[in-house]
Design a protein around this motif. Structure first.
Motif, short mmCIF file in Angstrom:
data_model
loop_
_atom_site.label_atom_id
_atom_site.label_comp_id
_atom_site.label_asym_id
_atom_site.label_seq_id
_atom_site.Cartn_x
_atom_site.Cartn_y
_atom_site.Cartn_z
N ILE A 13 0.77 -1.01 -0.02
CA ILE A 13 0.17 0.05 0.01
C ILE A 13 0.82 1.22 0.02
CG2 ILE A 13 -1.94 1.14 1.18
CD1 ILE A 13 -2.66 -1.62 0.42
N TRP A 18 8.69 5.78 -1.51
CA TRP A 18 10.20 5.22 -1.61
C TRP A 18 10.33 3.94 -1.09
CZ3 TRP A 18 13.71 6.57 2.75
CH2 TRP A 18 14.85 6.34 2.45
N VAL A 39 -3.89 2.97 -4.58
CA VAL A 39 -5.52 3.29 -3.99
C VAL A 39 -4.97 3.61 -2.58
CG1 VAL A 39 -7.45 2.06 -3.15
CG2 VAL A 39 -6.52 1.60 -5.40
N ARG A 40 -6.14 4.81 -2.54
CA ARG A 40 -6.04 5.65 -1.08
C ARG A 40 -6.88 4.56 0.06
NH1 ARG A 40 -2.77 9.86 -1.69
NH2 ARG A 40 -1.97 8.28 -3.13
N CYS A 62 2.89 0.92 3.53
CA CYS A 62 4.15 2.08 3.22
C CYS A 62 3.62 3.26 2.96
CB CYS A 62 5.13 1.37 2.04
SG CYS A 62 5.46 -0.15 2.05
N ALA A 63 2.24 3.47 3.16
CA ALA A 63 1.41 4.65 2.89
C ALA A 63 1.77 5.71 3.95
CB ALA A 63 0.13 4.38 2.65
N THR A 66 3.40 12.48 4.59
CA THR A 66 5.02 12.66 5.10
C THR A 66 5.17 14.08 4.84
OG1 THR A 66 5.71 11.79 3.10
CG2 THR A 66 5.81 10.24 5.21
N ARG A 68 5.45 17.50 1.71
CA ARG A 68 6.82 17.81 1.14
C ARG A 68 6.86 19.30 1.10
NH1 ARG A 68 7.00 13.06 0.71
NH2 ARG A 68 7.03 11.65 -0.95
N CYS A 84 -4.81 10.46 6.20
CA CYS A 84 -4.13 9.14 5.69
C CYS A 84 -3.46 8.34 6.98
CB CYS A 84 -2.91 9.77 4.79
SG CYS A 84 -1.77 8.44 4.35
N MET A 106 4.73 0.02 8.10
CA MET A 106 5.89 0.93 8.01
C MET A 106 5.50 2.28 9.03
SD MET A 106 8.42 -0.24 7.11
CE MET A 106 8.57 -2.11 6.16
N THR A 108 6.88 4.74 12.30
CA THR A 108 7.80 5.70 12.76
C THR A 108 8.31 5.52 14.52
OG1 THR A 108 8.86 7.93 12.57
CG2 THR A 108 6.42 7.86 13.08
N LYS A 145 1.10 10.07 14.11
CA LYS A 145 1.75 8.61 14.07
C LYS A 145 1.53 7.79 15.65
CE LYS A 145 3.31 8.42 9.84
NZ LYS A 145 3.19 6.93 8.98
N VAL A 164 10.29 2.65 12.05
CA VAL A 164 11.59 3.09 11.20
C VAL A 164 11.74 4.64 11.54
CG1 VAL A 164 12.26 3.58 8.76
CG2 VAL A 164 10.69 1.84 9.14
N MET A 166 14.83 7.74 10.50
CA MET A 166 15.81 8.49 9.61
C MET A 166 16.15 7.37 8.56
SD MET A 166 17.80 10.66 12.36
CE MET A 166 17.00 12.28 12.82
N PRO A 167 15.72 6.65 7.67
CA PRO A 167 15.81 5.63 6.81
C PRO A 167 17.12 6.04 5.86
CG PRO A 167 13.66 6.27 6.36
CD PRO A 167 14.05 7.09 7.59
N1 LIG Z 1 11.18 8.47 4.98
C1 LIG Z 1 11.42 8.86 6.07
O1 LIG Z 1 12.26 9.54 6.70
C2 LIG Z 1 10.51 7.79 7.04
C3 LIG Z 1 10.93 7.86 8.53
C4 LIG Z 1 10.07 6.90 9.37
C5 LIG Z 1 8.83 6.43 9.02
N2 LIG Z 1 8.63 6.69 7.48
C6 LIG Z 1 7.11 6.08 7.28
O2 LIG Z 1 7.46 5.02 6.40
C7 LIG Z 1 6.11 4.95 5.39
C8 LIG Z 1 6.83 5.22 3.86
O3 LIG Z 1 7.55 6.36 4.01
P1 LIG Z 1 8.25 6.64 2.72
O4 LIG Z 1 9.57 7.43 3.16
O5 LIG Z 1 8.29 5.61 1.72
O6 LIG Z 1 6.93 7.76 1.92
P2 LIG Z 1 6.76 8.54 0.59
O7 LIG Z 1 7.95 8.14 -0.41
O8 LIG Z 1 6.11 9.51 1.06
O9 LIG Z 1 5.44 7.57 0.41
C9 LIG Z 1 4.39 7.50 0.98
C10 LIG Z 1 3.44 7.06 -0.19
O10 LIG Z 1 2.14 6.95 0.51
C11 LIG Z 1 0.98 7.50 -0.48
N3 LIG Z 1 -0.11 7.95 0.22
C12 LIG Z 1 -0.28 9.07 0.75
N4 LIG Z 1 -1.57 9.25 1.27
C13 LIG Z 1 -2.15 8.05 1.15
C14 LIG Z 1 -3.50 7.44 1.36
N5 LIG Z 1 -4.34 8.37 1.87
N6 LIG Z 1 -3.59 6.08 0.81
C15 LIG Z 1 -2.59 5.41 0.34
N7 LIG Z 1 -1.52 5.83 -0.13
C16 LIG Z 1 -1.12 7.20 0.30
C17 LIG Z 1 1.64 8.37 -1.07
O11 LIG Z 1 1.34 8.49 -2.42
P3 LIG Z 1 0.95 10.07 -3.15
O12 LIG Z 1 2.54 10.38 -3.23
O13 LIG Z 1 0.43 9.35 -4.46
O14 LIG Z 1 0.27 10.78 -2.27
C18 LIG Z 1 3.30 7.85 -1.32
O15 LIG Z 1 3.27 7.16 -2.42
C19 LIG Z 1 5.35 6.34 5.94
O16 LIG Z 1 4.18 6.05 6.48
C20 LIG Z 1 6.41 7.18 6.73
O17 LIG Z 1 5.70 7.78 7.51
C21 LIG Z 1 9.31 7.12 6.77
#
Ligand SMILES: NC(=O)c1ccc[n+]([C@@H]2O[C@H](COP(=O)([O-])OP(=O)(O)OC[C@H]3O[C@@H](n4cnc5c(N)ncnc54)[C@H](OP(=O)(O)O)[C@@H]3O)[C@@H](O)[C@H]2O)c1
Length: 306
Positions: A13, A18, A39-40, A62-63, A66, A68, A84, A106, A108, A145, A164, A166-167
């Motif tokens: 999901i 990323w 899909v949302r 993985c949704a 976060t 931008r 979300c 996934m 935090t 979260k 996770v 600071m990946p």
């Molecule tokens: N990267 C980090 O620093 C970090 C650290 C700790 C934890 N995390 C957690 O790990 C998860 C994945 O992180 P990531 O870095 O891969 O983030 P990411 O690249 O921002 O990916 C998140 C994805 O979730 C999608 N999304 C947003 N709203 C949604 C919804 N309502 N339903 C379904 N999908 C939705 C986004 O799609 P759109 O772009 O199309 O909106 C995006 O593709 C997140 O929950 C994040 O909080 C990340």
């Protein structure tokens, strides 16, 4: 431990994200049956249709909203963030519960704040375990979260929650912690737990296959400061790189939301990794300094810099 039921069908999901794209690559490379969906989560009819068509045996979420370019955006987009990170995730968990499908999330570890010496070079507090209550309220992102984790662990105890922090990937993806800090004009310097995805994502897949449940701090063991990370980056990847530090107080003037700094205790995770190794699963989660050395020394980085 439950025996492996194969072949699993993995549904990812947040499939364009990323971490999802790394999982998709790993699952595909190991010839697993995987579908990434965009899909949302809050769109129940559309998500039900995905479940009906693909019939997943494992779901990995993985949704996340976060923000931008960073979590500061969540301060302005509170409704979208909550929709979300809270409503959507709970709807997904409920759907998985109704259908008896194992869900991994996934999540935090940015729900804690550690105590440091006044110069912030040393940790004073012990690392946080999975049972410590969240104590970081500095950002709306982290609050959603922390709250959703609390609800999930008491409502859907069969969900696996991976915290996770600071990946880092072995590439220059803009969401990777190292890419972020090497692009900043000034960088704070404070020890933190970090998650090297190359080490941890194979563990996440094994945990999903084994239908583990509950909360796991999902980082490499130990804590590493920004300057230690950047020194290793300079030594191994880019000798020409240099950086300037600033203090947390100076950082606070250029960001909207506060940032979590903390160390997590990954004793629980490491015990499981040892158990998996004993079962012949090819996983290893090195101490964070060693993990960085290996990550920077790997092919991905060497291709990037001379
Ligand atoms: N990267 C980090 O620093 C970090 C650290 C700790 C934890 N995390 C957690 O790990 C998860 C994945 O992180 P990531 O870095 O891969 O983030 P990411 O690249 O921002 O990916 C998140 C994805 O979730 C999608 N999304 C947003 N709203 C949604 C919804 N309502 N339903 C379904 N999908 C939705 C986004 O799609 P759109 O772009 O199309 O909106 C995006 O593709 C997140 O929950 C994040 O909080 C990340």
């Amino acid at each position: 431990m439950s025996p492996l039921r194969t072949p699993n069908r993995f549904l990812l999901i947040g499939g364009r994200g990323w971490i999802a794209s790394h999982l998709d690559t790993l699952l595909t490379a190991s010839h697993k049956n995987v579908l990434s969906t965009t899909v949302r989560m809050e769109d129940r009819p559309a998500m039900e249709a995905v479940f009906d068509n693909f019939n997943p045996t494992r779901v990995i979420c993985c949704a996340g909203f976060t923000g931008r370019p960073n979590v500061d955006q969540c301060e302005e987009k509170k409704q979208e963030t909550a929709m979300c990170n809270v409503t959507g995730l709970l709807m997904l968990a409920h759907l998985c519960w109704e259908r008896g499908v194992h869900l991994s999330v996934m999540a935090t570890g940015c729900i804690y704040t550690s105590t440091y010496t006044p110069d912030r070079t040393q940790l004073l507090s012990r690392p946080f375990t999975e049972d410590d209550p969240a104590n970081f309220n500095g950002s709306f992102y982290s609050r959603t979260k922390a709250h959703v984790e609390e609800i999930m662990r008491h409502t859907y105890p069969d969900v696996l929650i991976l915290r996770v922090r600071m990946p880092i990937s072995d590439d220059l993806h803009p969401r990777s912690f190292v890419t972020k800090i090497t692009k900043y004009e000034h960088v704070v310097n404070i020890p933190n737990s970090n998650s090297i995805l190359h080490d941890l994502l194979p563990v996440a897949i094994a945990m999903s296959e084994q239908e583990e449940v509950g909360v796991y701090n999902f980082t490499n063991p130990g804590a590493i400061s920004h300057n230690e990370v950047l020194s290793l980056y300079q030594q191994i990847v880019d000798p020409a790189y240099s950086w300037k530090n600033f203090t947390l107080e100076e950082q606070a003037k250029v960001i909207k939301a506060d940032r979590s700094n903390c160390e997590l205790d990954c004793t629980k995770l490491m015990a499981l990794v040892k158990e998996y190794q004993g079962m012949g699963v090819d996983v290893e989660v090195p101490e964070i300094h060693e993990a960085y050395r290996r990550c920077f020394g790997s092919g991905g980085w060497c291709d990037v810099k001379p």
